[in-house]
Design a protein around this motif. Structure first.
Motif, PDB file in Angstrom:
ATOM      1  N   UNK A  20       0.852  -1.193   0.000  1.00 27.11           N
ATOM      2  CA  UNK A  20       0.000   0.000   0.000  1.00 27.11           C
ATOM      3  C   UNK A  20       0.880   1.233   0.000  1.00 27.11           C
ATOM      4  N   UNK A  21       0.493   2.244  -0.775  1.00 28.71           N
ATOM      5  CA  UNK A  21       1.254   3.484  -0.879  1.00 28.71           C
ATOM      6  C   UNK A  21       0.393   4.647  -0.402  1.00 28.71           C
ATOM      7  N   UNK A  22       0.912   5.430   0.545  1.00 29.94           N
ATOM      8  CA  UNK A  22       0.240   6.642   1.012  1.00 29.94           C
ATOM      9  C   UNK A  22       1.029   7.849   0.532  1.00 29.94           C
ATOM     10  N   UNK A  23       0.477   8.565  -0.446  1.00 29.57           N
ATOM     11  CA  UNK A  23       1.106   9.790  -0.935  1.00 29.57           C
ATOM     12  C   UNK A  23       0.712  10.973  -0.054  1.00 29.57           C
ATOM     13  N   UNK A  24       1.400  12.087  -0.219  1.00 30.30           N
ATOM     14  CA  UNK A  24       1.121  13.287   0.580  1.00 30.30           C
ATOM     15  C   UNK A  24       1.144  12.978   2.078  1.00 30.30           C
ATOM     16  N   UNK A  25       2.003  12.070   2.475  1.00 34.06           N
ATOM     17  CA  UNK A  25       2.063  11.633   3.869  1.00 34.06           C
ATOM     18  C   UNK A  25       3.509  11.708   4.346  1.00 34.06           C
ATOM     19  N   UNK A  26       3.794  12.666   5.205  1.00 34.88           N
ATOM     20  CA  UNK A  26       5.163  12.939   5.642  1.00 34.88           C
ATOM     21  C   UNK A  26       5.477  12.266   6.965  1.00 34.88           C
ATOM     22  N   UNK A  27       6.477  11.378   6.944  1.00 36.77           N
ATOM     23  CA  UNK A  27       6.923  10.732   8.170  1.00 36.77           C
ATOM     24  C   UNK A  27       7.531  11.777   9.094  1.00 36.77           C
ATOM     25  N   UNK A  28       7.160  11.703  10.375  1.00 33.09           N
ATOM     26  CA  UNK A  28       7.609  12.710  11.340  1.00 33.09           C
ATOM     27  C   UNK A  28       8.485  12.143  12.453  1.00 33.09           C
ATOM     28  N   UNK A  29       8.196  10.908  12.834  1.00 38.44           N
ATOM     29  CA  UNK A  29       8.867  10.380  14.028  1.00 38.44           C
ATOM     30  C   UNK A  29       8.864   8.853  13.989  1.00 38.44           C
ATOM     31  N   UNK A  30       9.976   8.270  14.440  1.00 34.79           N
ATOM     32  CA  UNK A  30      10.056   6.816  14.578  1.00 34.79           C
ATOM     33  C   UNK A  30       9.510   6.414  15.939  1.00 34.79           C
ATOM     34  N   UNK A  31       8.671   5.399  15.960  1.00 34.95           N
ATOM     35  CA  UNK A  31       8.080   4.911  17.213  1.00 34.95           C
ATOM     36  C   UNK A  31       8.968   3.822  17.807  1.00 34.95           C
ATOM     37  N   UNK A  32       9.203   3.902  19.099  1.00 36.71           N
ATOM     38  CA  UNK A  32      10.101   2.962  19.770  1.00 36.71           C
ATOM     39  C   UNK A  32       9.358   2.161  20.830  1.00 36.71           C
TER      40      UNK A  32
END
Length: 599
Positions: free
Chosen positions: A292-304
């Motif tokens: 699945x591809x989500x366009x216009x979607x900016x990654x902000x933070x890695x979850x730990x």
């Protein structure tokens, strides 16, 4: 009693007569009509876009913009597609000219809006009213949550190679892409892919080897690259081509030497630019369930979760997005060539880079590096920023470059003199160019490069189009060409003559150049202007040969992989031309496979 009833009947009758009279009066006088917003019809308009004229067709009735179509354009495939698809629809949906432009295609977006404006003027529209931004009526936006096996941050060549490979290894994959289209820098590239290929090279009598490729890559980066990563790159490059061909991608039969590649081992895709790579991956995604591809979607933070990466927090058009990963996350968000602040922060080699344009797409802003460093990942080689001497004088892009290969062209400055070995490293050529007047040069080629005016360059532009646009110049003689580009004719003639003598001898010339093919002796002659441009950032996230991300102590960060220009340590101080597409394919595949196999 009777009189009361009679009185009531009289009153009722009077009221009815009054009501009828009022109704009749209203009916006899037509209601005030709303003034028409447009003169109904279909209108066309033309404006200048990025690569030439763009034509639109706009259909309106008296009160509504019914349809907007881009009927003709010369914009780059893939790059401009989101603007051409979305801007007309947005104008119709919002009944407004105050629509948002598309990131990465702002020039095309603006051109469409300008052309539609001109068309609506013909329809007697109130343009100023249509330019008023409407308030957002969507209200609060909800958070969307997903769970998948492998999350890939970045939909360029490295990210899609990782996504497809992870899927081939049984994983469910979700790709986050902050731009409105897939492609990243890959789709903007010239498409050159280095690999030792005995099958193709032997037919051209080119001697090559893995050892030679390794040595040129290692020494070409001043021995600053990680030897194990370089070994992985050069050994995996040709298997990467075979894999791509297995997915349906086609490469030309002949290899060539790309700018700064140092040797003829570059493979050129049959499709223009880097579209062949992205189209190949996109076709796989469309034909197979599970990516699945989500366009216009900016990654902000890695979850730990403790010391393990377990997902990504992102932001989309409709609100926040949370993606949980069952196995791993792959960072393939590219470098930071389009982030002026970041490149000035790390630059230790070049003069101030504030006013230098870039070949990169607008999304290459180092987001992945920032996220990775935020959880303790180590960044290496960040000061190693590559400039090219091949930028468009207006935009910095690679488009418009008239060279076809290293062997068949020379560079001259504004005086018509050569000034560098045109087969040298990219940093050497760029440094020499910066020492010339206005940091400007002319690329000189002849009929060997363009047998006909329909012949295209490496960016699918014909020389006829470039001549028409004033981005290239033509002369039947060198003297005529010199006059058109305003350089000293004697100097230009001498530069070509000395080059031709070196070609005849087959020995290093006065600049140390050894890469030759044909002499420049077949008119007509062509010239195209070029300037320095920021091209590649060699620094980034430190990885091992499994594409696992390492922290500042050299330990593996569980659940996190990286590939492509987001990584550092492979190319050292200077990347050979043609090595980027090999890099993103080789390490994208490694990252995808190992991410899919995470427990």
């Amino acid at each position: 009693m009777k009189s009361n009833r009679k009185a009531k009947r009289i009153i009722s009758a009077v009221l009815c007569i009054m009501l009828v009279a009022l109704t009749a009066a209203c009916g006899s006088q037509p209601a005030e009509e709303t003034a028409a917003m447009f003169k109904a019809g279909t209108y066309t308009a033309t404006t200048d876009a990025h690569n030439g004229e763009l034509n639109v067709e706009v259909t309106v009735d008296e009160n509504t913009i019914k349809e907007v179509k881009v009927i003709e354009h010369k914009e780059s495939p893939g790059i401009s597609d989101p603007a051409i698809e979305r801007i007309p629809k947005a104008i119709v949906d919002e009944q407004s000219l105050a629509v948002d432009t598309i990131s990465g295609a702002t020039v095309t977006s603006d051109a469409i809006i300008v052309a539609v404006t001109e068309a609506l003027k013909q329809a007697d529209a109130d343009i100023e009213a249509l330019k008023v931004k409407k308030e957002d009526e969507k209200g609060s936006k909800e958070t969307k949550e997903y769970t998948t096996d492998v999350v890939v941050i970045g939909g360029g060549g490295a990210g899609l190679a990782a996504a497809v490979t992870a899927h081939e290894n049984g994983a469910e994959v979700l790709v986050l892409e902050k731009m409105p289209r897939l492609g990243g820098n890959t789709i903007l590239s010239g498409g050159a892919y280095n690999a030792v290929d005995p099958g193709r090279q032997s037919k051209q009598e080119i001697e090559d080897s893995i050892e030679k490729y390794y040595t040129q890559t290692y020494e070409g980066g001043d021995k600053a690259g990680n030897p194990e990563l370089i070994k992985t790159l050069v050994e995996g490059a040709y298997p990467g081509i075979e894999w791509l061909e297995g997915l349906g991608m086609e490469f030309n039969d002949e290899v060539f030497t790309v700018l700064g590649g140092l040797w003829p081992r570059a493979h050129k895709p049959s499709a223009p630019l880097g579209t062949g790579f992205i189209d190949t991956y996109s076709n796989y995604i469309e034909e197979n369930d599970g990516i699945e591809v989500l366009l216009d979607t900016e990654a902000k933070e890695l979850m730990m979760d403790d010391d393990r990466v377990v997902g990504v927090k992102a932001r989309g058009i409709e609100g926040d997005v949370i993606v949980n990963s069952n196995k791993a996350v792959v960072i393939a968000a590219g470098g930071f060539g389009a982030n002026v602040e970041m490149r000035n922060q790390y630059n230790e080699i070049w003069p101030d880079l504030t006013n230098i344009n870039t070949t990169n797409h607008p999304g290459a802003t180092g987001d992945g590096l920032v996220m990775a460093e935020g959880i303790g990942a180590n960044l290496v080689g960040m000061e190693n920023i590559q400039l090219l001497p091949m930028g468009d004088p207006e935009t910095g892009s690679l488009s418009g470059n008239i060279e076809q290969g290293v062997e068949n062209r020379i560079f001259v400055n504004k005086s018509g003199n050569r000034f560098v070995d045109e087969g040298a490293r990219r940093d050497v050529m760029t440094q020499a160019l910066m020492e010339q007047e206005d940091s400007f040069m002319w690329v000189i080629v002849d009929k060997h490069s363009y047998p006909t005016e329909d012949t295209t360059n490496n960016f699918n532009e014909t020389i006829a189009e470039l001549l028409e646009q004033g981005r290239a110049y033509k002369g039947e003689t060198l003297e005529e060409l010199a006059e058109k580009i305003d350089v000293d004719a004697d100097n230009l003639v001498k530069s070509v003559e000395e080059f031709n003598k070196a070609v005849e001898k087959g020995e290093p010339d006065a600049f140390g150049r050894t890469l030759f093919a044909d002499k420049l002796d077949a008119p007509p002659y062509y010239a195209g202007g070029r300037v320095p441009t920021v091209h590649h950032t060699m620094g980034g996230i430190e990885i091992n040969t499994k594409a696992q991300v390492l922290d500042k102590d050299g330990n593996i960060i569980s659940g996190l992989y990286a590939a492509g220009e987001a990584t550092g340590g492979i190319h050292g101080t200077n990347r050979l031309g043609g090595n980027a597409l090999a890099d993103i394919t080789v390490f994208g595949r490694i990252a995808g496979e190992n991410a899919a196999k995470e427990k």
